[in-house]
Write an enzyme that holds these catalytic residues in place. Structure first.
Site, mmCIF file in Angstrom:
data_model
loop_
_atom_site.group_PDB
_atom_site.id
_atom_site.type_symbol
_atom_site.label_atom_id
_atom_site.label_comp_id
_atom_site.label_asym_id
_atom_site.label_seq_id
_atom_site.Cartn_x
_atom_site.Cartn_y
_atom_site.Cartn_z
ATOM 1 N N TRP A 181 54.815 36.173 36.935
ATOM 2 C CA TRP A 181 54.602 37.625 36.858
ATOM 3 C C TRP A 181 54.265 38.149 38.250
ATOM 4 C CZ3 TRP A 181 50.018 40.605 34.198
ATOM 5 C CH2 TRP A 181 50.380 41.942 34.050
ATOM 6 N N TYR A 223 59.777 40.834 34.347
ATOM 7 C CA TYR A 223 59.187 40.593 35.659
ATOM 8 C C TYR A 223 60.187 40.962 36.765
ATOM 9 C CZ TYR A 223 55.931 37.780 32.825
ATOM 10 O OH TYR A 223 55.048 37.350 31.866
HETATM 11 N N1 LIG Z 1 53.204 36.924 27.869
HETATM 12 C C1 LIG Z 1 52.551 37.825 28.563
HETATM 13 O O1 LIG Z 1 52.373 38.976 28.129
HETATM 14 C C2 LIG Z 1 51.994 37.455 29.904
HETATM 15 C C3 LIG Z 1 51.042 38.277 30.508
HETATM 16 C C4 LIG Z 1 50.508 37.888 31.743
HETATM 17 C C5 LIG Z 1 50.952 36.717 32.327
HETATM 18 N N2 LIG Z 1 51.919 35.937 31.743
HETATM 19 C C6 LIG Z 1 52.428 34.707 32.396
HETATM 20 O O2 LIG Z 1 51.314 33.890 32.765
HETATM 21 C C7 LIG Z 1 51.361 33.652 34.166
HETATM 22 C C8 LIG Z 1 49.970 33.494 34.729
HETATM 23 O O3 LIG Z 1 49.194 34.662 34.541
HETATM 24 P P1 LIG Z 1 48.858 35.693 35.727
HETATM 25 O O4 LIG Z 1 49.893 35.628 36.763
HETATM 26 O O5 LIG Z 1 48.622 36.985 35.045
HETATM 27 O O6 LIG Z 1 47.434 35.217 36.252
HETATM 28 P P2 LIG Z 1 46.760 33.853 36.735
HETATM 29 O O7 LIG Z 1 47.716 32.728 36.745
HETATM 30 O O8 LIG Z 1 45.513 33.722 35.939
HETATM 31 O O9 LIG Z 1 46.330 34.221 38.239
HETATM 32 C C9 LIG Z 1 47.263 34.452 39.270
HETATM 33 C C10 LIG Z 1 46.515 34.972 40.500
HETATM 34 O O10 LIG Z 1 45.510 34.021 40.895
HETATM 35 C C11 LIG Z 1 45.736 33.614 42.240
HETATM 36 N N3 LIG Z 1 45.514 32.160 42.295
HETATM 37 C C12 LIG Z 1 46.264 31.209 41.707
HETATM 38 N N4 LIG Z 1 45.736 29.991 41.915
HETATM 39 C C13 LIG Z 1 44.632 30.174 42.658
HETATM 40 C C14 LIG Z 1 43.653 29.289 43.200
HETATM 41 N N5 LIG Z 1 43.731 27.975 43.004
HETATM 42 N N6 LIG Z 1 42.619 29.820 43.917
HETATM 43 C C15 LIG Z 1 42.532 31.168 44.107
HETATM 44 N N7 LIG Z 1 43.426 32.059 43.619
HETATM 45 C C16 LIG Z 1 44.468 31.568 42.889
HETATM 46 C C17 LIG Z 1 47.180 33.945 42.562
HETATM 47 O O11 LIG Z 1 47.266 34.207 43.948
HETATM 48 P P3 LIG Z 1 48.575 33.823 44.839
HETATM 49 O O12 LIG Z 1 49.753 34.324 44.096
HETATM 50 O O13 LIG Z 1 48.290 34.496 46.114
HETATM 51 O O14 LIG Z 1 48.599 32.331 45.005
HETATM 52 C C18 LIG Z 1 47.391 35.191 41.704
HETATM 53 O O15 LIG Z 1 46.895 36.325 42.367
HETATM 54 C C19 LIG Z 1 52.127 34.871 34.697
HETATM 55 O O16 LIG Z 1 52.550 34.710 36.029
HETATM 56 C C20 LIG Z 1 53.213 34.988 33.678
HETATM 57 O O17 LIG Z 1 54.214 34.011 33.894
HETATM 58 C C21 LIG Z 1 52.417 36.287 30.526
#
Ligand SMILES: NC(=O)c1ccc[n+]([C@@H]2O[C@H](COP(=O)([O-])OP(=O)(O)OC[C@H]3O[C@@H](n4cnc5c(N)ncnc54)[C@H](OP(=O)(O)O)[C@@H]3O)[C@@H](O)[C@H]2O)c1
Length: 280
Positions: free
Chosen positions: A23, A56
């Site tokens: 995302w 996305y």
């Molecule tokens: N089905 C749905 O409705 C839905 C909704 C939301 C999300 N999703 C899916 O779930 C995935 C994950 O959720 P999300 O992207 O919302 O949030 P997340 O994975 O909880 O967090 C992503 C964020 O955290 C940062 N990050 C990642 N690893 C880190 C670490 N080890 N230390 C510090 N910061 C870190 C990333 O920064 P950087 O990018 O700078 O590394 C990014 O800003 C999405 O990408 C998507 O594929 C699905």
């Protein structure tokens, strides 16, 4: 790195319990190369599941996935999603065809309804069945469906093919533990936890830092290991920074103790009553 554990889906396919989220990818030309590099880095480190969606970057995230995967398609487990407004019988098939084009592949391993809309669930399921029969998707599932929606789903023909419910689940969003998760467990439906580190907001919490310090682990690793210790729960953290990709992956090796779990329950109490499913 040892192979990532898997969950067996209704088709018999093995779905890794750890994958890469996408995302916010595909939204900026400036970040594109870093996004492709982050996914390639994850693949090189043995992560084979990638979660994306037609939503996305308006299809651009799927194009980034295609670029990152390149000639390694057969090693990769791709998850994509149909938008609710496209989820009619014909619309779902058309959306899947578009996603296949963006992904430059002939099949999607797991295709999800992104969230519920006014389109009857039965129509989407009919489309999923047609796509499965045509070999365009291997498994299908849902996302953001709360307990009532899951109950309705269970009444529909073919519902036992539902491979996952992808929902918001992390230490600060434990509502599903009250009823949705037990109900999914009862029906054999794995939970795919999205935003598993609460988009980074969770990482400054002192409880995570303290527990991490005891293990020489980061807060992100503690948050992910807490999810991964549970049966039939998969996680899909998103990271575009290579160091974050590596940091998160190390969660697979972190074993939390009973004391750690108790401390996390104190800091992030489990739900005591039903709460509506939260959505990001
Ligand atoms: N089905 C749905 O409705 C839905 C909704 C939301 C999300 N999703 C899916 O779930 C995935 C994950 O959720 P999300 O992207 O919302 O949030 P997340 O994975 O909880 O967090 C992503 C964020 O955290 C940062 N990050 C990642 N690893 C880190 C670490 N080890 N230390 C510090 N910061 C870190 C990333 O920064 P950087 O990018 O700078 O590394 C990014 O800003 C999405 O990408 C998507 O594929 C699905």
């Amino acid at each position: 790195m040892p192979a990532i554990p898997t969950i067996t889906l209704p088709s018999g396919a093995a779905m890794p319990v750890y994958g890469l989220g996408t995302w916010r990818m595909g939204e900026s030309a400036k970040r594109r190369a870093d996004e492709v590099a982050a996914l390639r880095h994850g693949l090189a480190r043995g992560v084979t599941l990638i979660d994306t969606a037609e939503m996305y970057g308006d299809g651009e995230a799927e194009a980034i996935v295609a670029e990152a995967v390149g000639g390694r398609r057969d090693e990769v487990f791709i998850v994509s999603k149909v938008l609710p407004e496209n989820a009619s019988r014909r619309g779902t098939v058309a959306a899947c065809e578009r996603s296949l084009k963006h992904l430059r592949t002939d099949r999607i391993d797991l295709y999800l309804l992104h969230w519920r809309s006014a389109v009857p669930l039965g129509e989407t399921l009919e489309a999923f069945a047609a796509l499965t029969a045509a070999g365009k998707i291997r498994d299908w599932g849902v996302s953001n469906l709360d307990i009532d929606d899951m109950r309705e789903l269970a009444t529909l023909p073919g519902a036992d093919g539902c491979a996952v419910n992808q929902v918001l689940y992390n230490l600060t969003r434990r509502g599903i533990e009250f009823d949705l998760m037990p109900s999914c467990r009862q029906h054999g439906i794995p939970i795919m936890a999205y935003s598993p580190i609460e988009q980074g907001r969770l990482l400054g919490h002192p409880a995570l830092r303290e527990i991490g310090a005891r293990h020489g682990a980061s807060a992100a690793q503690v948050a992910l290991a807490w999810l991964l210790r549970q049966d039939k729960v998969a996680v899909i953290p998103k990271a575009t920074t290579l160091a974050h990709v590596d940091d998160n992956l190390a969660a697979l090796d972190l074993r939390l103790t009973e004391d750690d779990i108790a401390a996390l329950d104190k800091a992030f109490p489990p739900p005591r009553k039903a709460v509506p499913l939260e959505i990001l």
